[in-house]
Design an enzyme around this catalytic site. Structure first.
Site, PDB file in Angstrom:
ATOM      1  N   GLU A  91       0.842  -1.207   0.000  1.00  0.00           N
ATOM      2  CA  GLU A  91       0.000   0.000   0.000  1.00  0.00           C
ATOM      3  C   GLU A  91       0.877   1.257   0.000  1.00  0.00           C
ATOM      4  O   GLU A  91       0.531   2.283   0.568  1.00  0.00           O
ATOM      5  CB  GLU A  91      -0.984   0.007   1.197  1.00  0.00           C
ATOM      6  CG  GLU A  91      -2.032  -1.050   1.128  1.00  0.00           C
ATOM      7  CD  GLU A  91      -1.464  -2.466   1.305  1.00  0.00           C
ATOM      8  OE1 GLU A  91      -1.558  -3.263   0.345  1.00  0.00           O
ATOM      9  OE2 GLU A  91      -0.921  -2.767   2.376  1.00  0.00           O
ATOM     10  N   ASN A 141       8.346  -9.780  -3.910  1.00  0.00           N
ATOM     11  CA  ASN A 141       7.250  -9.933  -2.963  1.00  0.00           C
ATOM     12  C   ASN A 141       6.011 -10.455  -3.681  1.00  0.00           C
ATOM     13  O   ASN A 141       5.589  -9.866  -4.671  1.00  0.00           O
ATOM     14  CB  ASN A 141       6.925  -8.580  -2.309  1.00  0.00           C
ATOM     15  CG  ASN A 141       5.932  -8.732  -1.177  1.00  0.00           C
ATOM     16  OD1 ASN A 141       6.178  -9.512  -0.267  1.00  0.00           O
ATOM     17  ND2 ASN A 141       4.829  -8.051  -1.249  1.00  0.00           N
ATOM     18  N   GLU A 142       5.486 -11.557  -3.164  1.00  0.00           N
ATOM     19  CA  GLU A 142       4.277 -12.154  -3.755  1.00  0.00           C
ATOM     20  C   GLU A 142       4.381 -12.172  -5.274  1.00  0.00           C
ATOM     21  O   GLU A 142       3.426 -11.828  -5.982  1.00  0.00           O
ATOM     22  CB  GLU A 142       3.027 -11.388  -3.290  1.00  0.00           C
ATOM     23  CG  GLU A 142       2.812 -11.512  -1.798  1.00  0.00           C
ATOM     24  CD  GLU A 142       1.582 -10.751  -1.297  1.00  0.00           C
ATOM     25  OE1 GLU A 142       1.177  -9.769  -1.948  1.00  0.00           O
ATOM     26  OE2 GLU A 142       1.042 -11.153  -0.255  1.00  0.00           O
ATOM     27  N   GLU A 162       3.635 -13.377   6.185  1.00  0.00           N
ATOM     28  CA  GLU A 162       2.632 -12.338   6.472  1.00  0.00           C
ATOM     29  C   GLU A 162       1.390 -13.012   7.036  1.00  0.00           C
ATOM     30  O   GLU A 162       0.658 -13.693   6.314  1.00  0.00           O
ATOM     31  CB  GLU A 162       2.219 -11.583   5.196  1.00  0.00           C
ATOM     32  CG  GLU A 162       3.235 -10.598   4.690  1.00  0.00           C
ATOM     33  CD  GLU A 162       2.664  -9.698   3.578  1.00  0.00           C
ATOM     34  OE1 GLU A 162       1.425  -9.687   3.383  1.00  0.00           O
ATOM     35  OE2 GLU A 162       3.460  -9.030   2.912  1.00  0.00           O
ATOM     36  N   TYR A 174      -4.117  -0.122  10.019  1.00  0.00           N
ATOM     37  CA  TYR A 174      -4.193  -1.511   9.600  1.00  0.00           C
ATOM     38  C   TYR A 174      -4.958  -2.395  10.583  1.00  0.00           C
ATOM     39  O   TYR A 174      -4.975  -3.610  10.466  1.00  0.00           O
ATOM     40  CB  TYR A 174      -2.775  -2.079   9.385  1.00  0.00           C
ATOM     41  CG  TYR A 174      -2.722  -3.075   8.249  1.00  0.00           C
ATOM     42  CD1 TYR A 174      -2.625  -2.650   6.925  1.00  0.00           C
ATOM     43  CD2 TYR A 174      -2.825  -4.440   8.488  1.00  0.00           C
ATOM     44  CE1 TYR A 174      -2.615  -3.555   5.884  1.00  0.00           C
ATOM     45  CE2 TYR A 174      -2.806  -5.358   7.454  1.00  0.00           C
ATOM     46  CZ  TYR A 174      -2.700  -4.912   6.153  1.00  0.00           C
ATOM     47  OH  TYR A 174      -2.695  -5.815   5.127  1.00  0.00           O
TER      48      TYR A 174
END
Ligand code: NAG
Ligand code: NAG
Ligand code: NAG
Ligand code: NAG
Length: 614
Positions: free
Chosen positions: A124, A182-183, A272, A342
């Protein structure tokens, strides 16, 4: 080691550096029998994400102590590339950007560190951490094996990585793992695309060139995507780890992780564990998980005597300045709010999160993890009252940092963030039409300096704006509301007007608002000025600096600066965030300069003690 023992060693070996190397020689963090081992003993990593880029440096230690008090023994952070190389070739690792000092804070608190060096991060964060200037490069393709792209990555890593070397665990530092990309499996496919596999392998070879192979390298992705995210199936060089939401059992996904990794090289690692979620401008309310959800989900994870994990997030912090990113959800652009609270156990301002069930989210996690380390005293909040405004200045009357002609994008003009203005002198049509596919991201239409309408990409509709019959100047002020940070759309998120809404060649000017020192102020005149994007300058009187919030009630949309620090975007008329967090380190005793940019020319601001949402 006691002082006496050290002295004896110095006496025996004659020099301090020898002793240092003896001390570090014993430090090891490795994988054996599907477990992490530290100094030969099995250990589970209990980590939590805290992004140094979202916390003022003066609060790094405080937030890490709170994370430790949750029962964590490690911290995870991304390294956002654009935070360090926002302008090509100009590297900044000073002050709030000193990621090495952040690592040293973790070390001082005896916390291990997991570094996620990207180059892509998602998170984000504007453009998923990519610098905007990448969008100007000919023949560049992001996130795959492409020479111009990898040349840029290599240059950044040549600056970033060397100073991590002595901070690796085996060299006496806190860093036990380094995550590549990442991912990636949500974007590329290492199993089907040779260039994607070659890209990941390039990252590994570049990272090992600087950091060697004594640290554990990882990838992360949802368990179903491991083959897409990593070319290292059954290959012990890189550990595949997984991510996903809180659950009552994680066994099925850990089994997939084990099947993918090399035999004996699959410590359960959930990089995560999503304790909360992010919030967009225009959402009906802030993301808000129940404390019971956290508690149960984290307890289920911790009850597996072999599982390692990292909470995403332990503490989210704030996307100050222009750093908040955006998503495309079902084809629609949605921009992330400034707070990165968050719904994490440690809330944006360091207090215990109050979950949707009204219960204490911090306590729920601390109980689940049997946290024992002492928590710092709670933060102190103050309501300092109203800001007194004295001066004003129209945004469009200010000098631009660039001037050009034509329908150019921000990136073409070398601008990463902020606003761009297109000015025309006619002739003008009766109406202007804006389409969400070419408007990036919000336009305000001004006829002879007066607002006559606006359109926003995120409304996902075509907008037609009537122009007055007689006018001599048209301004189209376009705001970059944050670059997309996830999905295929991220590679093409150029900002400005991608299609001319009328004939004619505009003068175009850049308003990045990185430096407000040249604003030409004049005293606020009694009587109403016409609605137009306008700065206001005033002072907030502070007797002793504590944390506070600025309540944007009465304002419309814009940014706020305190003593030169950009607190981020507000959007009072959309919500659900209605206050901007001001950490005490940004304040001082006495008069504090406050500047508002309100895009509708509204004014008024009050310092309050609590955040206001929804
Ligand atoms: C981009 O690729 C084209 C076609 O391969 C080539 O002609 C051109 O020189 C390249 N441009 C740059 C800047 O490398
Ligand atoms: C934990 O790991 C050890 C060593 O690999 C293994 O013997 C044991 O069965 C594992 N326990 C669980 C719950 O996975
Ligand atoms: C979440 O819900 C609780 C209970 O209603 C409330 O006290 C808290 O303020 C909410 N948090 C946010 C960020 O809206
Ligand atoms: C906007 O107008 C264009 C062109 O007329 C059309 O193709 C498109 O579907 C419209 N988009 C929306 C969201 O209405």
């Amino acid at each position: 080691m006691t002082a006496l023992a050290t002295l004896l060693l110095v006496a025996q070996y004659g020099c301090w550096s020898h002793v240092q190397s003896l001390r570090t020689a014993r430090r090891s963090f490795v994988i054996k029998d599907d477990r992490f081992h530290k100094e030969g003993d099995p250990i589970n990593i209990k980590s939590g994400s805290v992004h140094y880029s979202r916390v003022p440096r003066a609060y790094w230690r405080d937030r890490l102590e709170r994370a430790k008090a949750l029962g964590l023994n490690a911290i995870t952070t991304y390294v956002p590339w654009n935070f360090h190389e926002d302008v090509e070739g100009r590297f900044d690792f000073s002050e709030d950007r000193d990621v090495y000092a952040f690592a040293d804070e973790a070390r001082k608190l005896n916390l291990l560190l997991i570094l996620r060096i990207g180059p892509y991060m998602c998170g984000e964060w504007d453009f998923g951490g990519f610098p905007a200037w990448l969008l100007t490069k000919a023949n560049m393709t992001l996130r795959t094996h492409n020479k111009p792209y990898l040349d840029a990555v290599d240059k950044f890593w040549d600056h970033l990585l060397p100073r991590f070397k002595r901070r690796l665990y085996s060299n006496g530092g806190p860093i036990v793992m380094v995550q590549l990309e990442n991912e990636f499996g949500d974007y590329g496919d290492c199993s089907a695309n040779e260039n994607d596999a070659a890209y990941m392998k390039h990252l590994y070879s570049k990272a090992t060139q600087h950091l060697g192979t004594s640290v554990i390298y990882t990838t992360v992705s949802p368990a179903r995507n491991l083959h897409k995210a990593s070319p290292w199936r059954h290959d012990a060089r890189v550990l595949a780890t997984i991510d996903g939401p809180l659950s009552s059992s994680y066994d099925a996904d850990f089994a997939l992780q084990k099947a993918f990794n090399a035999k004996g090289n699959s410590p359960k690692m959930w990089t995560e564990l999503w304790t909360g979620w992010y919030t967009h401008w225009g959402d009906s309310k802030a993301a808000n998980r129940t404390a019971k959800d956290y508690g149960d989900g984290v307890k289920a994870m911790a009850s597996d005597s072999n599982a390692s994990f990292s909470l995403y997030m332990a503490h989210g912090g704030t996307s100050f300045g222009f750093w908040a990113g955006a998503n495309i959800l079902e084809g629609r652009y949605v921009a992330d709010v400034t707070s990165y609270d968050y719904s994490a156990p440690i809330s944006e301002d360091g207090t215990h999160q109050v979950g949707a069930d009204g219960a204490d989210g911090f306590a729920a996690v601390r109980n689940a993890l049997h946290g024992t380390s002492e928590e710092p005293p709670p933060p102190v909040f103050r309501a300092y009252g109203a800001v007194v405004f004295e001066d004003e200045a129209d945004l469009l009357a200010q000098d631009a940092t660039c001037a050009s002609t034509g329908w150019r994008t921000q990136e073409q003009l070398g601008q990463a963030h902020g606003f761009i203005n297109y000015a025309l002198t006619g002739p003008f049509p009766d109406r202007l039409a804006f389409s969400p596919s070419t408007l990036r991201d919000r336009v305000q239409v001004l006829a002879d300096g007066v607002l006559v309408g606006s359109a926003y990409r995120g409304d996902a509709k075509n907008v037609s704006i009537a122009l007055p019959s007689s006018m001599t100047r048209l301004d189209l002020l376009v705001e970059n509301c944050g670059r997309v940070n996830y999905g295929r759309e991220l590679v093409d998120d150029r900002k400005g007007l991608l299609e001319p809404p009328l004939d004619g060649t505009p003068s175009v000017s850049c308003l990045p608002l990185a430096d407000l020192s040249a604003i030409e102020w004049h005293s606020i005149q009694p009587g109403r000025s016409p609605a137009a994007p306008r700065f206001y300058r005033g002072h907030l009187q502070v007797d002793a600096a504590h944390d506070t919030y600025l309540d944007t009630r009465g304002l419309s949309k814009g940014f706020i600066w305190v003593n030169g620090q950009n607190l981020g975007r507000f959007w009072e008329t959309r919500g659900p965030q209605h206050t901007l967090y001001v950490p005490a380190p940004y304040l001082r005793r006495g008069a504090n300069e406050v500047i508002i940019l309100d895009l509708d020319g509204r004014t008024g601001l009050e310092s309050v003690a609590r955040p206001r949402w929804n």
